[in-house]
Design an enzyme around this catalytic site. Structure first.
Site, PDB file in Angstrom:
ATOM      1  N   GLU A 129       0.839  -1.214   0.000  1.00 39.49           N
ATOM      2  CA  GLU A 129       0.000   0.000   0.000  1.00 39.49           C
ATOM      3  C   GLU A 129       0.863   1.249   0.000  1.00 39.49           C
ATOM      4  O   GLU A 129       0.516   2.259  -0.601  1.00 39.49           O
ATOM      5  CB  GLU A 129      -0.894   0.025   1.261  1.00 39.49           C
ATOM      6  CG  GLU A 129      -2.236  -0.650   1.091  1.00 39.49           C
ATOM      7  CD  GLU A 129      -3.243   0.189   0.314  1.00 39.49           C
ATOM      8  OE1 GLU A 129      -2.862   0.910  -0.630  1.00 39.49           O
ATOM      9  OE2 GLU A 129      -4.433   0.099   0.640  1.00 39.49           O
ATOM     10  N   THR A 181      -5.064   9.154  -4.035  1.00 44.51           N
ATOM     11  CA  THR A 181      -5.127   9.095  -2.573  1.00 44.51           C
ATOM     12  C   THR A 181      -4.155  10.093  -1.953  1.00 44.51           C
ATOM     13  O   THR A 181      -4.492  10.789  -0.987  1.00 44.51           O
ATOM     14  CB  THR A 181      -4.807   7.658  -2.082  1.00 44.51           C
ATOM     15  OG1 THR A 181      -5.792   6.789  -2.628  1.00 44.51           O
ATOM     16  CG2 THR A 181      -4.838   7.560  -0.568  1.00 44.51           C
TER      17      THR A 181
HETATM   18  N1  HSE Z   1      -8.147   5.738   4.651  1.00 50.55           N
HETATM   19  C1  HSE Z   1      -7.531   6.041   3.413  1.00 50.55           C
HETATM   20  C2  HSE Z   1      -7.884   7.451   3.013  1.00 50.55           C
HETATM   21  C3  HSE Z   1      -8.005   5.075   2.378  1.00 50.55           C
HETATM   22  O1  HSE Z   1      -9.060   7.797   3.093  1.00 50.55           O
HETATM   23  O2  HSE Z   1      -6.997   8.219   2.640  1.00 50.55           O
HETATM   24  C4  HSE Z   1      -7.448   5.356   1.022  1.00 50.55           C
HETATM   25  O3  HSE Z   1      -7.153   4.190   0.360  1.00 50.55           O
END
Ligand code: HSE
Length: 310
Positions: A129, A181
């Site tokens: 990730e 992201t």
């Molecule tokens: N929790 C993370 C975000 C998930 O919201 O940035 C993104 O994959």
């Protein structure tokens, strides 16, 4: 012991509105297909048979980085070939990178006769990730591996809990725009006002209690995010309208899936989930943005094996 395994690695919805970086759930659909087999050559080879042109050099590939950390921890030389058919579009907010990372280590662990625990697999997958978003978070990886709805109480040390949940039907709309992201994290504020934090942790506790008790009304009331959604929703055209009209159509509640741009709604039954899909379809057809919808169920098992060969 099998020498070759094919698995389905499911899409996931991280955050579940109020639980930024700590809550997530697994979907029945969509899912990626991954085949891992032992190779006589030591090391890892990756082949993508999809349309996304993702890097195939193991260190630069999400599944590759996760698998390399598992291979290092195994302490004996290993050789694998991994073939990925990615169906969960990267950058959709549906846990595409987590499906690769978790799927790779799950498959390897099966070929290695369950040499590692789930917690170890989550940690290996988090290294994958990191390649995708620059940060280690596990709110997609954990539901992908364990299935159902999961809570990450802590990452250091890792402490994850699979929550009970009533049956849920989930409607997702994926407007075909890209939200990275890393960008969606950068725009967030570093500090949170106490009164907002109080509201947020009330909602998180309410959502967990609602899931555990099968209380749909409590689940619905708790699907509120006063910290992240007001900032991130600006990146998603039509977000407020989709949310309002889906709630009017009977959805329990919902919001941004992961870091977006997908939007999800939780529903008590399939009929409502289909009505909600019609609402989403109408809105994005009118706005004129390409989109894809899914109506699916909570996936209580997570990654599943579809074929094994000796
Ligand atoms: N929790 C993370 C975000 C998930 O919201 O940035 C993104 O994959």
């Amino acid at each position: 012991m099998p020498r070759k395994i094919t698995i389905k690695s499911p899409a996931t919805i991280a955050n579940l509105v109020c639980g930024f970086d700590i809550l997530g759930l697994a979907l029945e659909e969509p899912y990626d297909l991954m085949t891992l087999e032992f190779s006589d050559d030591y090391g890892l080879k990756i082949k993508h048979i999809d349309e996304y042109h993702l890097p195939e050099k193991p260190e630069d590939n999400v599944a590759g980085a996760a698998l390399l950390s598992l291979m290092e921890a195994y302490n004996k030389p290993l050789g694998f070939t991994l073939t990925i058919d990615k169906i969960i579009k990267p950058g959709s907010g549906l846990g595409s990178s987590a499906a690769s990372a978790a799927g790779g280590v799950f498959a390897a662990n099966k070929l290695l006769n369950n040499a590692f625990t789930n917690d170890e697999l989550i940690k290996f997958a988090m290294n994958g990730e990191k390649v995708a978003s620059g940060v280690k978070h596990a709110d997609n990886i954990t539901p992908c591996l364990l299935g159902g709805v999961t809570l990450i109480r802590s990452i250091h040390p890792l402490d994850v809990i699979k929550l009970n949940s009533p049956e849920l039907f989930i409607t997702v709309v994926h407007p075909q725009i890209e939200v990275k992201t890393s960008d969606a994290r950068q725009i967030l504020k570093e500090e949170v006002q106490l009164k907002k934090a109080i509201k947020q942790w009330g909602n998180i506790a309410g959502l967990v209690a609602g899931l555990m008790q099968g209380d749909y009304d409590l689940i619905g009331r708790s699907l509120e995010d006063v910290i992240i959604e007001p900032i991130r929703s600006i990146l998603i055209p039509g977000f407020d309208e989709v949310k309002l009209q889906c709630m009017q159509a009977g959805a329990l509640g919902g919001g941004i899936s992961g870091s977006g741009p997908s939007i999800f709604m939780l529903n008590k039954n399939q009929e409502t989930a289909l009505q909600v899909e019609a609402v989403m379809t109408n809105i994005y057809t009118r706005i004129g943005i390409d989109f894809k919808t899914y109506v699916t169920k909570l996936n209580s098992k997570g990654i599943s094996i579809i074929n094994e060969e000796a």
